[in-house]
Design a protein around this motif. Structure first.
Motif, PDB file in Angstrom:
ATOM      1  N   SER A  54       0.840  -1.194   0.000  1.00  0.00           N
ATOM      2  CA  SER A  54       0.000   0.000   0.000  1.00  0.00           C
ATOM      3  C   SER A  54       0.876   1.245   0.000  1.00  0.00           C
ATOM      4  CB  SER A  54      -0.910   0.006   1.233  1.00  0.00           C
ATOM      5  OG  SER A  54      -0.128   0.129   2.411  1.00  0.00           O
ATOM      6  N   VAL A  55       0.233   2.365  -0.268  1.00  0.00           N
ATOM      7  CA  VAL A  55       0.956   3.639  -0.285  1.00  0.00           C
ATOM      8  C   VAL A  55       1.571   3.907   1.084  1.00  0.00           C
ATOM      9  CG1 VAL A  55       0.680   6.145  -0.518  1.00  0.00           C
ATOM     10  CG2 VAL A  55      -0.487   4.602  -2.109  1.00  0.00           C
ATOM     11  N   ARG A  56       0.833   3.595   2.170  1.00  0.00           N
ATOM     12  CA  ARG A  56       1.323   3.827   3.512  1.00  0.00           C
ATOM     13  C   ARG A  56       2.554   2.979   3.797  1.00  0.00           C
ATOM     14  NH1 ARG A  56       1.470   7.873   6.708  1.00  0.00           N
ATOM     15  NH2 ARG A  56       3.658   7.289   6.592  1.00  0.00           N
ATOM     16  N   GLU A  57       2.533   1.739   3.323  1.00  0.00           N
ATOM     17  CA  GLU A  57       3.688   0.846   3.543  1.00  0.00           C
ATOM     18  C   GLU A  57       4.903   1.349   2.775  1.00  0.00           C
ATOM     19  OE1 GLU A  57       1.236  -3.359   4.226  1.00  0.00           O
ATOM     20  OE2 GLU A  57       2.007  -2.801   2.239  1.00  0.00           O
ATOM     21  N   VAL A  58       4.708   1.817   1.558  1.00  0.00           N
ATOM     22  CA  VAL A  58       5.830   2.345   0.767  1.00  0.00           C
ATOM     23  C   VAL A  58       6.418   3.573   1.444  1.00  0.00           C
ATOM     24  CG1 VAL A  58       6.471   3.391  -1.426  1.00  0.00           C
ATOM     25  CG2 VAL A  58       4.957   1.408  -1.393  1.00  0.00           C
ATOM     26  N   LEU A  59       5.547   4.446   1.921  1.00  0.00           N
ATOM     27  CA  LEU A  59       6.035   5.645   2.588  1.00  0.00           C
ATOM     28  C   LEU A  59       6.765   5.314   3.883  1.00  0.00           C
ATOM     29  CD1 LEU A  59       2.975   8.035   2.048  1.00  0.00           C
ATOM     30  CD2 LEU A  59       5.179   8.120   0.889  1.00  0.00           C
ATOM     31  N   ASP A  60       6.239   4.344   4.640  1.00  0.00           N
ATOM     32  CA  ASP A  60       6.932   3.934   5.866  1.00  0.00           C
ATOM     33  C   ASP A  60       8.320   3.379   5.555  1.00  0.00           C
ATOM     34  OD1 ASP A  60       4.821   4.706   7.430  1.00  0.00           O
ATOM     35  OD2 ASP A  60       3.900   2.707   7.537  1.00  0.00           O
ATOM     36  N   ARG A  61       8.422   2.646   4.457  1.00  0.00           N
ATOM     37  CA  ARG A  61       9.729   2.087   4.064  1.00  0.00           C
ATOM     38  C   ARG A  61      10.699   3.212   3.708  1.00  0.00           C
ATOM     39  NH1 ARG A  61       8.972  -1.714  -0.720  1.00  0.00           N
ATOM     40  NH2 ARG A  61       7.568  -2.648   0.828  1.00  0.00           N
ATOM     41  N   LEU A  62      10.200   4.245   2.994  1.00  0.00           N
ATOM     42  CA  LEU A  62      11.065   5.368   2.626  1.00  0.00           C
ATOM     43  C   LEU A  62      11.479   6.163   3.856  1.00  0.00           C
ATOM     44  CD1 LEU A  62       9.206   6.628  -0.580  1.00  0.00           C
ATOM     45  CD2 LEU A  62      11.399   5.418  -0.468  1.00  0.00           C
ATOM     46  N   VAL A  63      10.585   6.255   4.840  1.00  0.00           N
ATOM     47  CA  VAL A  63      10.956   6.921   6.085  1.00  0.00           C
ATOM     48  C   VAL A  63      12.015   6.114   6.818  1.00  0.00           C
ATOM     49  CG1 VAL A  63      10.121   7.619   8.369  1.00  0.00           C
ATOM     50  CG2 VAL A  63       8.748   8.119   6.334  1.00  0.00           C
ATOM     51  N   GLY A  64      11.822   4.775   6.837  1.00  0.00           N
ATOM     52  CA  GLY A  64      12.801   3.911   7.497  1.00  0.00           C
ATOM     53  C   GLY A  64      14.157   3.970   6.836  1.00  0.00           C
ATOM     54  N   ASP A  65      14.199   4.180   5.508  1.00  0.00           N
ATOM     55  CA  ASP A  65      15.468   4.280   4.778  1.00  0.00           C
ATOM     56  C   ASP A  65      16.025   5.698   4.794  1.00  0.00           C
ATOM     57  OD1 ASP A  65      15.236   1.612   4.178  1.00  0.00           O
ATOM     58  OD2 ASP A  65      14.353   1.937   2.187  1.00  0.00           O
ATOM     59  N   ALA A  66      15.367   6.580   5.549  1.00  0.00           N
ATOM     60  CA  ALA A  66      15.810   7.971   5.681  1.00  0.00           C
ATOM     61  C   ALA A  66      15.744   8.739   4.372  1.00  0.00           C
ATOM     62  CB  ALA A  66      17.227   8.038   6.251  1.00  0.00           C
ATOM     63  N   PRO A 117       9.236  11.843   8.410  1.00  0.00           N
ATOM     64  CA  PRO A 117       7.822  11.548   8.697  1.00  0.00           C
ATOM     65  C   PRO A 117       6.878  12.660   8.240  1.00  0.00           C
ATOM     66  CG  PRO A 117       9.203  10.954  10.566  1.00  0.00           C
ATOM     67  CD  PRO A 117      10.093  11.680   9.609  1.00  0.00           C
ATOM     68  N   GLU A 118       7.313  13.907   8.378  1.00  0.00           N
ATOM     69  CA  GLU A 118       6.461  15.018   7.940  1.00  0.00           C
ATOM     70  C   GLU A 118       6.283  15.009   6.425  1.00  0.00           C
ATOM     71  OE1 GLU A 118       9.085  15.291   9.870  1.00  0.00           O
ATOM     72  OE2 GLU A 118       8.124  15.679  11.826  1.00  0.00           O
ATOM     73  N   GLN A 119       7.364  14.720   5.705  1.00  0.00           N
ATOM     74  CA  GLN A 119       7.267  14.655   4.247  1.00  0.00           C
ATOM     75  C   GLN A 119       6.371  13.495   3.808  1.00  0.00           C
ATOM     76  OE1 GLN A 119      11.488  14.402   3.447  1.00  0.00           O
ATOM     77  NE2 GLN A 119      11.598  16.563   2.808  1.00  0.00           N
ATOM     78  N   ALA A 120       6.470  12.368   4.490  1.00  0.00           N
ATOM     79  CA  ALA A 120       5.631  11.222   4.153  1.00  0.00           C
ATOM     80  C   ALA A 120       4.148  11.553   4.356  1.00  0.00           C
ATOM     81  CB  ALA A 120       6.023  10.016   4.995  1.00  0.00           C
ATOM     82  N   GLU A 121       3.842  12.257   5.447  1.00  0.00           N
ATOM     83  CA  GLU A 121       2.454  12.655   5.692  1.00  0.00           C
ATOM     84  C   GLU A 121       1.950  13.593   4.603  1.00  0.00           C
ATOM     85  OE1 GLU A 121       0.316  11.692   7.877  1.00  0.00           O
ATOM     86  OE2 GLU A 121       1.647  10.350   8.985  1.00  0.00           O
TER      87      GLU A 121
END
Length: 313
Positions: free
Chosen positions: A6-18, A22-26
């Motif tokens: 999902s989009v949320r999972e992809v964004l969480d992965r990008l946040v985890g990879d720095a 988190p603000e940009q992902a939101e």
């Protein structure tokens, strides 16, 4: 079968990879969610706005019309005036003020303001029903309100209402002053149409194509109205042909489907009329259809030549 993340999972992965904070992902998630089409949702608020505005105007007119003999002048003016106030207030409220407004708010507000212009015209007409020139003053009042409403909240109904009230004002003014004939009425309506089309073509009107449609339709109708005067019949098809040829010539600089349709229609109307008139009606209907088809083919050929000369392929 492997499930797509999902989009949320992809964004969480990008946040985890720095890669994203988190603000940009939101922010990305909100932007994507806003772009998603909302399927299956009926725009009830918009539909209710259109229906409500139309019913208020129609109801007020019907109420006055069916009770004309029983009501006094004040009651008639009060009903139509109240409808005008309600519609204009609702239109102003739906616009959300002078700031940035949504497309839905703009459509609803523009429609209500256009209906409000009609209610204002009805109110003035009822108030001056026994006086000379009442129609001209009423349509003029409607024209002013429609134009002001369009300036404040540009909309398709605003363009159509303004063009319609302009033509009506010209006709009623002629009727109240010199009297209406096929010649002056046709020229007045055509002149008003050319004014609207010129404003649209010059990009003064935000709704350019709608303005061109309304203006050119009035111009063709006005020129064709000259056929009601036997002496003006040559001018009717000559001016219609010139209008059509002008629209087609403008295609060289302005690619617009409105100019194309108006040009083809005007030329196709004018040429058979000219042939019929010049031959004294000796040409039959089948031959006129043949001539109209030949004209369309010539227009098509000329269009392809212009496109090739312009390097359009």
């Amino acid at each position: 079968m492997k499930r797509e993340p999902s989009v949320r999972e992809v964004l969480d992965r990008l946040v985890g990879d720095a890669v994203l904070s988190p603000e940009q992902a939101e922010a990305v998630e909100r932007a994507l969610r806003a772009r998603e089409p909302r399927r299956g949702r009926v725009p009830w608020a918009e539909v209710a706005g259109y229906l409500g505005g139309g019913l208020v105007l129609v109801g007020a007119v019907l109420l006055v019309a069916t009770s004309w003999g029983r009501w006094g002048e004040f009651a008639r003016i009060f009903v139509t005036g109240a409808a005008a106030v309600v519609l204009l207030a609702a239109g102003g409220g739906a616009s959300g003020g002078l700031g940035r407004r949504s497309a839905v708010r703009g459509r609803v507000s523009g429609t209500l303001l256009a209906l409000g212009a009609g209610a204002v015209a009805a109110t003035v007409g009822v108030a001056l029903s026994d006086r000379a020139g009442a129609g001209a003053v009423a349509c003029g009042a409607g024209l002013v309100v429609a134009v002001v409403g369009y300036v404040l909240v540009p909309s398709v109904p605003g363009v159509l209402a303004s063009a319609g009230f302009l033509a009506a004002t010209l006709l009623f003014t002629l009727d109240a002053t010199v009297g209406i004939t096929a010649l002056n009425a046709g020229l007045a309506v055509a002149g008003g149409g050319l004014l609207v089309a010129g404003l649209a073509f010059g990009r003064v009107l935000p709704h350019r194509e709608t303005g061109l449609v309304a203006g050119l339709a009035l111009a063709v109708a006005g020129f064709q109205h000259l056929l009601g005067d036997e002496r003006a019949e040559p001018a009717a098809y000559l001016l219609t042909f010139v209008l059509g040829a002008g629209c087609l010539a403008l295609l060289r600089w302005e690619r617009s489907w409105v100019l194309l349709v108006a040009g083809v229609a005007a030329v196709s109307i004018a040429v058979p009329e000219a042939v019929w008139d010049l031959t004294g009606g000796a040409v039959g209907g089948a031959l006129l259809v043949l001539i109209a088809g030949a004209v369309l083919l010539l227009v098509s050929f000329a269009g392809f030549r212009l496109r090739r000369d312009a390097g359009g392929g």
